[in-house]
Scaffold this motif. Sequence first.
Motif, PDB file in Angstrom:
ATOM      1  N   GLU A  48       0.866  -1.189   0.000  1.00 63.31           N
ATOM      2  CA  GLU A  48       0.000   0.000   0.000  1.00 63.31           C
ATOM      3  C   GLU A  48       0.905   1.242   0.000  1.00 63.31           C
ATOM      4  OE1 GLU A  48      -3.945  -1.256   2.339  1.00 63.31           O
ATOM      5  OE2 GLU A  48      -2.150  -1.242   3.601  1.00 63.31           O
ATOM      6  N   PRO A  49       1.565   1.504  -1.124  1.00 58.39           N
ATOM      7  CA  PRO A  49       2.603   2.547  -1.155  1.00 58.39           C
ATOM      8  C   PRO A  49       2.086   3.932  -0.789  1.00 58.39           C
ATOM      9  CG  PRO A  49       2.133   1.724  -3.378  1.00 58.39           C
ATOM     10  CD  PRO A  49       1.413   0.827  -2.439  1.00 58.39           C
ATOM     11  N   ASP A  50       0.872   4.265  -1.227  1.00 60.06           N
ATOM     12  CA  ASP A  50       0.372   5.613  -0.910  1.00 60.06           C
ATOM     13  C   ASP A  50       0.118   5.779   0.577  1.00 60.06           C
ATOM     14  OD1 ASP A  50       0.332   6.912  -3.471  1.00 60.06           O
ATOM     15  OD2 ASP A  50      -1.181   5.433  -4.031  1.00 60.06           O
ATOM     16  N   ARG A  51      -0.294   4.705   1.236  1.00 60.37           N
ATOM     17  CA  ARG A  51      -0.512   4.812   2.688  1.00 60.37           C
ATOM     18  C   ARG A  51       0.797   5.071   3.417  1.00 60.37           C
ATOM     19  NH1 ARG A  51      -4.875   0.735   5.149  1.00 60.37           N
ATOM     20  NH2 ARG A  51      -4.543   2.098   6.914  1.00 60.37           N
ATOM     21  N   ALA A  79       7.170  -0.127  -6.895  1.00 59.05           N
ATOM     22  CA  ALA A  79       8.378   0.703  -6.846  1.00 59.05           C
ATOM     23  C   ALA A  79       8.147   1.979  -7.655  1.00 59.05           C
ATOM     24  CB  ALA A  79       9.577  -0.082  -7.395  1.00 59.05           C
ATOM     25  N   ALA A  80       7.524   1.841  -8.819  1.00 57.70           N
ATOM     26  CA  ALA A  80       7.278   3.010  -9.678  1.00 57.70           C
ATOM     27  C   ALA A  80       6.353   3.998  -8.972  1.00 57.70           C
ATOM     28  CB  ALA A  80       6.666   2.561 -11.000  1.00 57.70           C
ATOM     29  N   ARG A  81       5.349   3.493  -8.277  1.00 55.47           N
ATOM     30  CA  ARG A  81       4.410   4.374  -7.579  1.00 55.47           C
ATOM     31  C   ARG A  81       5.123   5.165  -6.477  1.00 55.47           C
ATOM     32  NH1 ARG A  81       0.859   7.908  -7.908  1.00 55.47           N
ATOM     33  NH2 ARG A  81      -0.365   8.238  -6.041  1.00 55.47           N
ATOM     34  N   TYR A 128      12.669  -2.205 -11.915  1.00 57.14           N
ATOM     35  CA  TYR A 128      12.399  -1.325 -10.768  1.00 57.14           C
ATOM     36  C   TYR A 128      12.996   0.068 -10.995  1.00 57.14           C
ATOM     37  CZ  TYR A 128      11.739  -5.845  -8.402  1.00 57.14           C
ATOM     38  OH  TYR A 128      11.351  -7.105  -8.056  1.00 57.14           O
ATOM     39  N   PHE A 129      13.984   0.142 -11.885  1.00 57.83           N
ATOM     40  CA  PHE A 129      14.711   1.411 -12.068  1.00 57.83           C
ATOM     41  C   PHE A 129      14.285   2.146 -13.336  1.00 57.83           C
ATOM     42  CE2 PHE A 129      17.382  -1.498  -9.598  1.00 57.83           C
ATOM     43  CZ  PHE A 129      17.630  -0.721  -8.471  1.00 57.83           C
TER      44      PHE A 129
END
Length: 277
Positions: free
Chosen positions: A137-140, A178-180, A235-236
């Motif tokens: 949950e990257p945004d969290r 990773a992009a997010r 990822y990069f």
Amino acid sequence: MADGEREQAPKGIDTTKPNVSRVYDFMLGGKDNYEADRQMAHRALEIAPDAPEAARANREFLGRVVRFLAAEAGVRQFLDIGSGLPTQGNVHEIAQSAAPGTRVVYVDNDPIVLVHGRALLAVDEGSTTVVEADLREPDRIIDHPEVRRLIDFDRPVGLLMFAILHHLTDDEDPAGIAARMVDRLAPGSHLAVSHFHNPGLAYPEVSRQAFAAEKIFNETLGTGRWRTREEILAYFDGLDLLEPGLVPLPEWRPGSGDRAVPGITYHTFVGAVARKP
Ligand SMILES: C[S@@+](CC[C@H](N)C(=O)[O-])C[C@H]1O[C@@H](n2cnc3c(N)ncnc32)[C@H](O)[C@@H]1O
């Protein structure tokens, strides 16, 4: 012994099943692990007897990367996702000795990391903290008030993802996650990753070992993907890879104090650092 251990385990921690952070702690020679973790670790050691060296090479890589980012790239705030149990050479110790006042937020979804992390960091709330959150949950993570308290996302961040993305399944889309995360960082931010690697036909024997390790990890821990070079390079995407690129961990800017020696190559564990233009 198991009963005694259950008594000593922090409240709410299930010691009957092996767990990623504690198996890793065992490989590093730590004491925050239990019988189920050690049993799993011994199974892994049967097919990968060099796993403790690989774990140590990962910590040495982490040390070199954090020192470089703090001392040479001017990074003054770090977000360390999947930080693991405190060990020797923690990110805040390295970063703050290179650049006093550097802010560090540790993030992990394992409650035992929080318990030990809070005890270690109790004295230093002004510049270091630990947050329970999930990379899926990257945004969290980025919007978490405790993360926001220390990290200013309008300024460059050192985003550290050491030995965590290989614990996400392909369905969970680690490259997309990773992009997010990177998308929400300011230009000049850096992404550092270490990751289990399957070298395929380039090293067939190592590749077989990677498949066997992957099987054991998934049977016991439920996660673990030894990805291809192309999958890890994804990822990069959109970032500038710093020299020497994606390499076995001891080959990334080796330092004089390291125990892992380039040349004894660790083709099942690779890493890289990149800068957001
Ligand atoms: C092998 S340890 C790596 C510790 C440290 N980053 C290092 O490289 O030395 C992996 C850590 O990632 C954490 N982890 C695994 N999946 C996670 C997720 N989805 N979100 C947050 N943390 C996660 C585990 O709890 C564990 O502490």
